[in-house]
Design a protein around this motif. Structure first.
Motif, PDB file in Angstrom:
ATOM      1  N   LEU A 190       0.827  -1.207   0.000  1.00  0.00           N
ATOM      2  CA  LEU A 190       0.000   0.000   0.000  1.00  0.00           C
ATOM      3  C   LEU A 190       0.863   1.259   0.000  1.00  0.00           C
ATOM      4  CD1 LEU A 190      -2.894  -0.935   2.464  1.00  0.00           C
ATOM      5  CD2 LEU A 190      -3.102  -0.472   0.013  1.00  0.00           C
ATOM      6  N   MET A 221      -8.211   6.050  -0.993  1.00  0.00           N
ATOM      7  CA  MET A 221      -7.529   4.965  -0.282  1.00  0.00           C
ATOM      8  C   MET A 221      -7.316   5.319   1.181  1.00  0.00           C
ATOM      9  SD  MET A 221      -4.707   3.817  -3.141  1.00  0.00           S
ATOM     10  CE  MET A 221      -3.861   2.666  -2.062  1.00  0.00           C
ATOM     11  N   CYS A 225      -8.846   3.061   4.243  1.00  0.00           N
ATOM     12  CA  CYS A 225      -7.794   2.268   4.886  1.00  0.00           C
ATOM     13  C   CYS A 225      -7.631   2.696   6.339  1.00  0.00           C
ATOM     14  CB  CYS A 225      -6.485   2.427   4.131  1.00  0.00           C
ATOM     15  SG  CYS A 225      -5.086   1.559   4.889  1.00  0.00           S
ATOM     16  N   PHE A 233      -7.348  -3.251   4.285  1.00  0.00           N
ATOM     17  CA  PHE A 233      -6.294  -3.053   3.289  1.00  0.00           C
ATOM     18  C   PHE A 233      -6.697  -3.537   1.890  1.00  0.00           C
ATOM     19  CE2 PHE A 233      -2.752  -3.341   6.765  1.00  0.00           C
ATOM     20  CZ  PHE A 233      -3.231  -2.168   7.322  1.00  0.00           C
ATOM     21  N   GLN A 237      -6.304  -1.581  -1.601  1.00  0.00           N
ATOM     22  CA  GLN A 237      -5.467  -2.173  -2.651  1.00  0.00           C
ATOM     23  C   GLN A 237      -6.237  -2.287  -3.959  1.00  0.00           C
ATOM     24  OE1 GLN A 237      -1.972  -3.478  -2.064  1.00  0.00           O
ATOM     25  NE2 GLN A 237      -2.235  -2.872  -4.191  1.00  0.00           N
TER      26      GLN A 237
END
Length: 1230
Positions: A190, A221, A225, A233, A237
């Motif tokens: 990440l 993201m 996250c 995650f 991703q």
């Protein structure tokens, strides 16, 4: 039911900074993603260490007495080694996790596991953890022991206060981290995604739609996250994968990413540390190859591979294995990445000959790709059809190969004949090169012109072409960032002609190489909309793609001159001849010093300073350690060459007043008496100092002479064994010293000391081999015992020699020796004075001036030794400018912007200060006859002085200036100037296998940038019908501005070696006026004569009574440069007295011989020197059976058979063409 997040109007800067803080290693690590990269951790079970000044092999190190250690401990000093035993116990709770050993210290580390090196650890190279297991399984062992070998130096040495400062001998190092930790690979992935998205947003800018898409994706993201909840995650991703999965178009530029790790063979660290740097870097690269089958790593320098083969055989076997897979790719084809300015043409050939044969033998094939700074040091007058890819470069260039700072005429021919057709190099960005826009933060780019294209075909003699590529990314140490990828495309100034470029990634200069993070970045960018296409590729794949579209490439004609590092032509002419410890104490030569040394050898345990070339350490040692230290110093002092540099003894003057008109017992008189004696006897009361650049030129000559005489002995004696193994060893030492930070003088003192030992090895062994060959040539000859006078050049010579007499005296004689042959010592009748009209006349006027006249030239010196007149007698033409004086020494301030040993700035010319002598110091030395001379002293400054003998021999077209300088300055530059009564817009300078012209004016910035240039043995300024040439025996820096010829003599930089050039120097230059062109006047031959003196070799038995010539040429345009035994295949050196090969990087003898000592084939290398087409007959006196043309790697041309007619071969040359000829000799009866 949870409500969806409301869309927000995103502010560019705050959004960008939000994502930056989410991945920051400095801010909010308690709650951001970076703080979760490592999870649970625990200390190592046990830690112990052992400190040593030696670089011990693993087997020896693990047997030592390890004592308890802990994190925070300091160790050192510089150049020592600290071995750590690390005992590990992995917690049971970590089953299923990826486990790392986290290790941080400010030294360079190498992890050993089960007796083999497995990974390098360098904080500067972003390698601070070693993967113990990708996933800990139930059955895996929980306890293991590793060893970490930590060198007490950083990735770029141990400079005191700055990178390029002299090493700090007292520096201590610290272990700051040693623990086990769980590594979260999903967090790492990440982080890579988010960093790339940030790079795209920044790099494409606010005007790009794709930029906003990247920023919005990164922001989303961060929204989804939660660093504390790994189950979030995959969602983040998936967002990244969707973005990077959007493909670009078919027209996208393709970047060929190749792993690379430039390791200077010596620079800010000694040769021996380079061996370990190679192991640390290459074993790490192998680990990456295992984890990434698509990863390709390019590696140059055969010398480094040979070191690893000797010291790390297991690692070397793995390198060969991955080379067979195509992942480890040897490139370059040379022994080391040599400098491209200072080595001779033959030395350049030997780089490829030694390198290519090594790669063929060890890896099954030769290299077809060369790289590095090769291009920038080549010669002008080429056609360059081009495929170039970028301008701009870091100060030390991007290199898979030599630091070629200028384009060279002969180089395409060398590459083509050396089985190399493709060249990747660092770009000669005119703006950066001229204005020093280095990566140094205090230096800014002002302005400049850029070369027009980043792709080239080099065209040389006969318009041979070599495809050249300048990687446009401005570095050979990329890290896979978006910024670098975009810069690669932006810097491509041939966007309409070429759509492929190189991208070299990995930490370099001091090693390190690629990391897994770099590879992960490049894989993500393989085909993403808005960016160029990136593929992990090999050099061959890149050049295949370039060749397929090379029809549209442009042409560059002329020299590509690197407007940088022009101080390296002069720096480190000299280093001291004693090895020094940290406190500066010198190995003694006095009786007291020898007594103390003997006492230590007897095991008294007296405190001594181990020489800097060992470890620069202070320790109490017994007999064995001292013997090892002393053995390193053996032969280090320069003792001069026997029978080669003979000077005349001046006549005794019984008068109470010296020839300078002052009393002998006065202080001034005694000083002059001493100068006169030293100049005439070639002796001094001070230790003579070894010289790097002089050593280079001298050792090139020695090896040339040894090969020639050994070849002649082989041809004429059935019992003579050609010293192939010894010569290969000596050549490899010389080639090693020609690395681009050694022969240039841009290295630390330890490296310079090692280099001097190499030169002394070449001198001592070379002189022995000369004597052996001379003895073989004399075997069976009638005549008295005595001397053999040898001419190693391909033309007849008549010169004055100082022949040794019993008791150590010398007598002058006029000798004539045929081309590449020998002659007996002249009969006593020929030693008588010549007829008056042929003699040298010496007259001292009442005003103290001196005139020397040999009927060819007339030299007039003023009372201080300056040249007021130089007349070509036949025409009466004056060569010195009206109202000016020659032989004028000038001193300049020499303070560059940063790179002290490397750079001379243009503004130094504004500080010119003529050095004025004291009238009355000029004295007559030799009074005439065969030789006339005058001597004088000159005080350069309160700390420095010089003495000079101006010599004119009978029949000689030039006047010589034998100069001794005692130099003790800081940031000063000493030159000598000769204003000429000649006007021309171009001056000519010798380069390898030819010459080139450079402007004498400053019409453009490119012209002005050539304020300091390089040359080899001569430079010439000519107008129609007349010219003046300046010759030298050991200098390379030069310039011609207007009508002033200037030879650069000495610099005084203080970084990276504070002692560089301090001490005593000896050098010779000569001035030659001539009618017509320099070609027709014989300037080229005269310069060779100055650098290759006639040899007076002792004959152990009867010396030949008649003269004999092995080779001669019908054309003065052609030079027979080299005669050597042909390579007859590699063989073991048994029976040749070589002893057992050593694993040391400077081992005395090689593992294999260059060829069989009995092989009866010779190679001749010839080149056209005038710049013209030429037909030439080569006359042979050897029993030749067959003659075949061959390439520089000595492979016969199937269509190259030459007919032998009356012991003659006809050869045809184009301008500057280099030809190699294979002669198969007839067998001799035993």
């Amino acid at each position: 039911m949870a409500m969806a997040a409301a869309p927000a109007l995103k502010h560019w800067r705050t959004t960008l900074e939000r994502v930056e803080k989410f991945v920051s290693p400095l801010y909010f690590t308690d709650c951001n993603l970076r703080g979760r990269l490592f999870g649970a951790s625990c200390p190592v079970a046990a830690l112990s260490s052992f400190l040593t000044p030696e670089r011990l092999p693993y087997q020896d190190a693990v047997q030592q007495d390890f004592r308890p250690a802990q994190v925070g401990d300091s160790f050192g000093p510089t150049w020592w080694t600290c071995w750590f035993r690390v005992e590990l116990t992995i917690p049971e709770a970590w089953v299923g996790q990826e486990v790392h050993l986290c290790w941080e210290s400010d030294g360079e580390g190498l992890v050993w596991r089960d007796g083999e090196p497995v990974q390098g650890l360098t904080k500067e190279g972003e390698k601070t953890s070693y993967v113990l297991t990708d996933r800990l399984e139930e059955g895996d062992p929980r306890s293991l022991t590793l060893y970490v070998e930590v060198a007490c130096n950083g990735l770029l040495g141990a400079g005191k206060g700055s990178m390029i400062a002299a090493p700090d001998p007292e520096k201590m190092f610290q272990l700051s981290r040693a623990e086990l930790s769980v590594f979260h690979r999903d967090v790492h992935n990440l982080l890579v995604d988010l960093e790339l998205l940030l790079g795209i947003a920044k790099g494409l800018g606010k005007d790009s739609q794709r930029s906003f898409q990247a920023l919005y994706t990164a922001n989303q993201m961060v929204n989804v996250c939660d660093p504390a909840q790994p189950e979030t995650f995959p969602v983040a991703q998936a967002l990244a994968s969707r973005f990077f999965g959007q493909r670009g178009g078919e027209s996208q530029h393709t970047i060929h990413a190749t792993g690379h790790c430039h390791i200077d063979t010596a620079w800010l660290w000694p040769f021996k540390e380079t061996v370990r740097k190679c192991a640390r870097s290459w074993v790490t690269a192998l680990q990456l190859m295992e984890r990434n089958p698509e990863f390709i790593f390019a590696c140059s320098q055969a010398q480094q591979l040979e070191w690893v083969k000797s010291r790390y055989p297991g690692l070397y076997s793995r390198l060969q294995e991955f080379a067979a897979r195509g992942q480890f790719v040897p490139v370059g084809g040379t022994w080391v990445e040599m400098d491209g300015n200072l080595p001779s043409g033959e030395a350049m050939v030997r780089q490829f000959l030694q390198g290519q044969n090594f790669f063929l033998q060890e890896f099954g094939k030769m290299c077809s790709e060369v790289g590095g700074e090769l291009l920038q040091q080549a010669v002008g007058e080429w056609g360059w059809r081009a495929a170039r890819s970028a301008e701009g470069l870091r100060p030390r260039g991007g290199r898979w190969e030599p630091r070629f700072l200028h384009s060279r005429t002969f180089f395409p021919a060398v590459l083509a004949a050396g089985h190399l057709r493709l060249l990747s190099t660092a770009p000669p960005d005119h703006a950066w090169l001229w204005h020093q826009a280095l990566s140094h933060p205090e230096i800014e780019l002002e302005f400049g012109e850029l070369l027009p294209a980043p792709y080239l075909f080099l065209g040389g003699a006969g318009w041979l072409r070599v495809l050249v590529h300048f990687p446009p990314g401005d570095s050979y140490g990329m890290q896979g960032s978006v910024e670098e990828v975009l810069k690669t495309v932006a810097n491509n100034r041939d966007k309409g002609r070429a759509n492929h470029s190189a991208f070299l990634f990995g930490f370099g200069d001091g090693g390190g190489g690629p990391t897994q993070t770099m590879l992960d970045r490049l894989k993500r960018l393989s085909n993403t909309d808005g960016l160029p296409r990136v593929q992990l590729s090999s050099p061959r794949q890149l050049f295949s793609a370039l060749e397929s579209g090379s029809g549209q490439l442009c042409t560059w004609v002329g020299e590509l001159f690197l407007e940088l590092h022009n101080g390296t032509y002069t720096t480190h002419a000299q280093v001291r001849d004693r090895l020094q410890g940290r406190a500066g104490r010198v190995w003694p030569s006095s009786a007291e010093g020898q007594r103390r040394q003997r006492g230590t050898e007897q095991g008294t345990g007296e405190e001594v300073h181990v020489p800097g070339s060992l470890e620069k350490s202070k320790t109490r040692v017994g007999r064995k350690s001292v013997e090892e230290a002393v053995s390193l110093k053996e032969g280090f002092g320069l003792q001069g060459e026997e029978g080669t540099h003979l000077r005349p003894v001046t006549r005794q003057r019984p008068s109470s007043r010296g020839p300078w008109g002052v009393p002998r017992d006065s202080e001034h008189g005694r000083a002059l008496e001493g100068v006169l004696g030293r100049l005439s006897r070639h002796q001094t009361d001070l230790p003579i100092l070894a010289q790097i650049k002089k050593g280079n030129r001298e050792c090139e000559r020695i090896l040339h002479d040894v090969e020639l005489l050994s070849s002649l002995a082989l041809a004429r004696s059935a019992q003579f064994l050609y010293p192939s193994a010894q010569l290969q060893h000596l050549w490899r030492l010389l080639l090693l010293n020609q690395f681009h930070d050694v022969v240039t003088g841009s290295c630390i003192q330890m490296v310079a000391e090692d280099a001097m030992r190499h030169y002394e090895d070449i001198r001592s062994h070379g002189n022995t081999l000369l004597s052996n060959a001379a003895a073989a040539l004399c075997a069976g000859e009638p005549g008295p015992e005595g001397l053999l006078i040898v001419n190693t050049l391909p033309w007849k010579r008549t010169e004055v020699m100082a022949l040794p007499k019993p008791g150590g005296a010398h007598s002058l004689a006029l000798v004539t020796v045929p081309s590449m042959g020998y002659a007996p010592v002249p009969a006593p009748t020929s030693l008588q004075p010549l007829l008056s009209q042929q003699s040298v006349f010496v007259v001292q006027e009442t005003d103290g001036s001196v005139t020397l006249d040999n009927g060819i030239i007339r030299v007039r010196l003023d009372p201080t030794g300056r040249l007021t007149s130089l007349v070509l007698v036949a025409s009466g033409r004056e060569a010195i400018a009206e109202g000016a004086v020659g032989n004028q020494f000038v001193l300049f301030d020499d303070v560059p912007l940063y790179w002290d040993a490397w750079d001379v700035m243009d503004y130094h010319l504004e500080t010119r200060k003529p050095v004025l002598g004291q009238p009355g110091t000029l004295a007559v030395g030799t009074e005439g006859g065969l030789r006339g001379s005058a001597c004088f002293l000159l005080q350069i400054s309160p700390s420095s002085r010089l003495s000079q003998e101006v010599v004119l021999d009978v029949g000689c077209p030039y006047v010589r200036f034998h100069t001794e300088v005692h130099w003790h300055e800081a940031h000063k530059f000493l030159k000598v100037e000769f204003p000429a009564r000649v006007r021309s817009s171009q001056a000519t300078y010798e380069i390898q296998f030819g010459h080139l012209q450079r402007p004498t004016h400053c019409n453009t910035s490119w012209d002005w940038a050539r304020f300091e240039v390089w040359a080899h043995r001569w430079m010439d300024l000519s107008e129609h019908g007349f010219g003046l040439a300046l010759l030298n025996d050991c200098k390379y820096g030069a310039s011609v501005r207007g009508s002033i010829l200037s030879l650069s003599l000495l610099r005084a930089p203080k970084r990276p070696d504070a002692t560089a050039d301090m001490g005593r120097h000896e050098l010779t230059y000569a001035l030659m006026p001539h009618e017509g062109s320099f070609q027709d006047a014989g300037v080229i031959q005269a310069a060779y004569n100055l650098s290759f003196p006639l040899l007076a070799l002792p004959a152990p038995g009867p010396a030949p009574a008649t003269s004999w010539s092995a080779f001669s040429l019908s054309s003065p345009a052609v030079v027979l440069e080299t005669v050597k035994q042909a390579r007859g295949g590699m063989c073991q050196g048994q029976g040749l007295g070589l002893g057992t090969p050593s694993a040391s990087p400077t081992s005395r003898f090689p593992l294999q011989a260059e060829s069989s000592p009995q092989s009866r084939s010779l190679v001749l290398r010839l080149y056209e020197s005038h710049g013209s087409h030429a037909d030439c007959w080569l006359h042979l006196s050897l029993p030749v059976q067959e003659a075949i043309l061959c390439d520089l790697l000595e492979r016969p041309d199937p269509a190259g058979h030459l007919p032998l007619r009356d012991n003659r071969l006809k050869l045809t040359f184009s301008p500057f063409q280099v030809l190699s000829l294979l002669l198969v000799l007839q067998p001799l009866p035993h």
